[in-house]
Design an enzyme around this catalytic site. Structure first.
Site, PDB file in Angstrom:
ATOM      1  N   GLY A 166       2.743   2.265  10.926  1.00 34.05           N
ATOM      2  CA  GLY A 166       3.781   3.217  11.031  1.00 34.05           C
ATOM      3  C   GLY A 166       4.820   3.347  11.645  1.00 34.05           C
ATOM      4  N   LYS A 178       0.290   4.243  -0.690  1.00 36.37           N
ATOM      5  CA  LYS A 178      -0.512   5.360   0.246  1.00 36.37           C
ATOM      6  C   LYS A 178      -0.037   6.577  -1.061  1.00 36.37           C
ATOM      7  CE  LYS A 178       0.169   3.046   4.737  1.00 36.37           C
ATOM      8  NZ  LYS A 178       0.161   3.487   6.334  1.00 36.37           N
ATOM      9  N   ASN A 208       0.855  -1.247   0.036  1.00 35.95           N
ATOM     10  CA  ASN A 208      -0.258  -0.217   0.170  1.00 35.95           C
ATOM     11  C   ASN A 208       0.935   1.142   0.198  1.00 35.95           C
ATOM     12  OD1 ASN A 208      -1.855   1.908   0.635  1.00 35.95           O
ATOM     13  ND2 ASN A 208      -1.806   1.763   2.796  1.00 35.95           N
TER      14      ASN A 208
HETATM   15  C1  PEP Z   1      -0.436  -0.188   6.027  1.00 35.64           C
HETATM   16  O1  PEP Z   1      -0.920   1.187   6.879  1.00 35.64           O
HETATM   17  O2  PEP Z   1      -1.614  -0.460   5.422  1.00 35.64           O
HETATM   18  C2  PEP Z   1       0.358  -0.034   6.577  1.00 35.64           C
HETATM   19  C3  PEP Z   1       0.271  -1.706   7.142  1.00 35.64           C
HETATM   20  O3  PEP Z   1       1.123   0.356   6.828  1.00 35.64           O
HETATM   21  P1  PEP Z   1       2.495   0.015   7.636  1.00 35.64           P
HETATM   22  O4  PEP Z   1       3.637  -1.565   7.072  1.00 35.64           O
HETATM   23  O5  PEP Z   1       3.736   1.555   7.665  1.00 35.64           O
HETATM   24  O6  PEP Z   1       2.546  -0.300   9.027  1.00 35.64           O
END
Ligand code: PEP
Length: 249
Positions: free
Chosen positions: A169, A12, A10
């Site tokens: 995150g 984002k 993802n």
């Molecule tokens: C997400 O936002 O789907 C996610 C898992 O982010 P991260 O891996 O950066 O924690």
């Protein structure tokens, strides 16, 4: 039942055209791990170009509107994603549930729209920190599952992603025991509602997955893959997660 591991990036709101090389490297490496399904969900602006540059690769959206078209400025409909070459879409990510006020009913409507447009769905659920600390995480997440999973879908077309909000995150991850307890509870709830289909559905874990912790998290009972944010932006960080999934079969 053996379920194929599924590792989804993802991106984002990250990624300009210059990032296409990372996707190319990720999908090239994924070909060497044929037992794992790999997908990237870039920002809307890159979906068409990425899908065109990577024939056969799984490229997805990060959200869609529940309507097929209309006066919804700034939104993207599921048929538009499919038209651009996407084969999947994430719905119900906590950054949309919390940041955009999306309810379970909204998420369910988006999932139904996506399925209707021929997309497969990754439907996210997950509890905030205070709910985890109060001991209510499983009840909270099962209520999200009950309220947002549609009534009708093919088992191979809808995966659940369990993403504790406090782990996204942050570098924090739940214990393997907590992940297994949650995934087991989700599968039991799916079985109570969908009978045998629940055994074929994939339940992904998401939240600070990286190359170091992937083997342990992906090896946990009822964990069928990972939804990865930060560590999916470069091949150097994402491919080790795919390799860890492949090593688990
Ligand atoms: C997400 O936002 O789907 C996610 C898992 O982010 P991260 O891996 O950066 O924690």
């Amino acid at each position: 039942m053996a379920r194929r591991k599924y590792v989804v990036g993802n991106w984002k709101m990250n990624g300009l055209a210059a990032a296409m090389g990372e996707a190319e490297a990720i999908f090239a490496a994924a070909k060497g791990h044929a037992a794992v399904d790999v997908a990237i969900c870039p920002p809307f602006t890159l979906i068409g170009a990425m899908a065109a540059a990577q024939p056969g690769a799984a490229v997805g959206g990060q959200d869609c509107h529940s309507a097929a078209s209309g006066a919804y400025t700034g939104s993207v409909a599921a048929p538009m994603l499919a038209d651009a070459g996407a084969t999947l879409v994430i719905v119900g990510h906590s950054e949309r549930r919390e940041g955009c006020g999306e309810s379970d009913a909204d998420v369910q409507a988006k999932a139904e729209a996506a399925l209707g447009a021929g997309l497969s769905v990754i439907l996210c659920v997950g509890e905030p920190r205070e709910v985890r600390e109060s001991g209510g995480a499983i009840d909270y997440v099962l209520a999200q599952v009950a309220g947002s999973v549609p009534a009708d879908f093919g088992a191979d077309r809808l995966a659940i992603a369990y993403e504790p909000i406090w782990a996204i995150g942050t570098g924090l991850v739940p214990t393997v025991a907590d992940v297994e307890a949650m995934h087991g509870a989700i599968r039991d709830a799916l079985a109570a509602r969908f009978n045998d289909k629940a055994q074929a559905m994939r339940i992904l874990y998401g939240g600070s997955v990286n190359g170091e912790n992937a083997a342990e998290l992906l090896g946990a009972a009822d964990v069928d893959g990972a939804l990865v944010g930060g560590a999916s932006l470069t091949a150097g960080k994402f491919v080790p997660i795919v390799a860890a999934a492949a090593a688990l079969g």
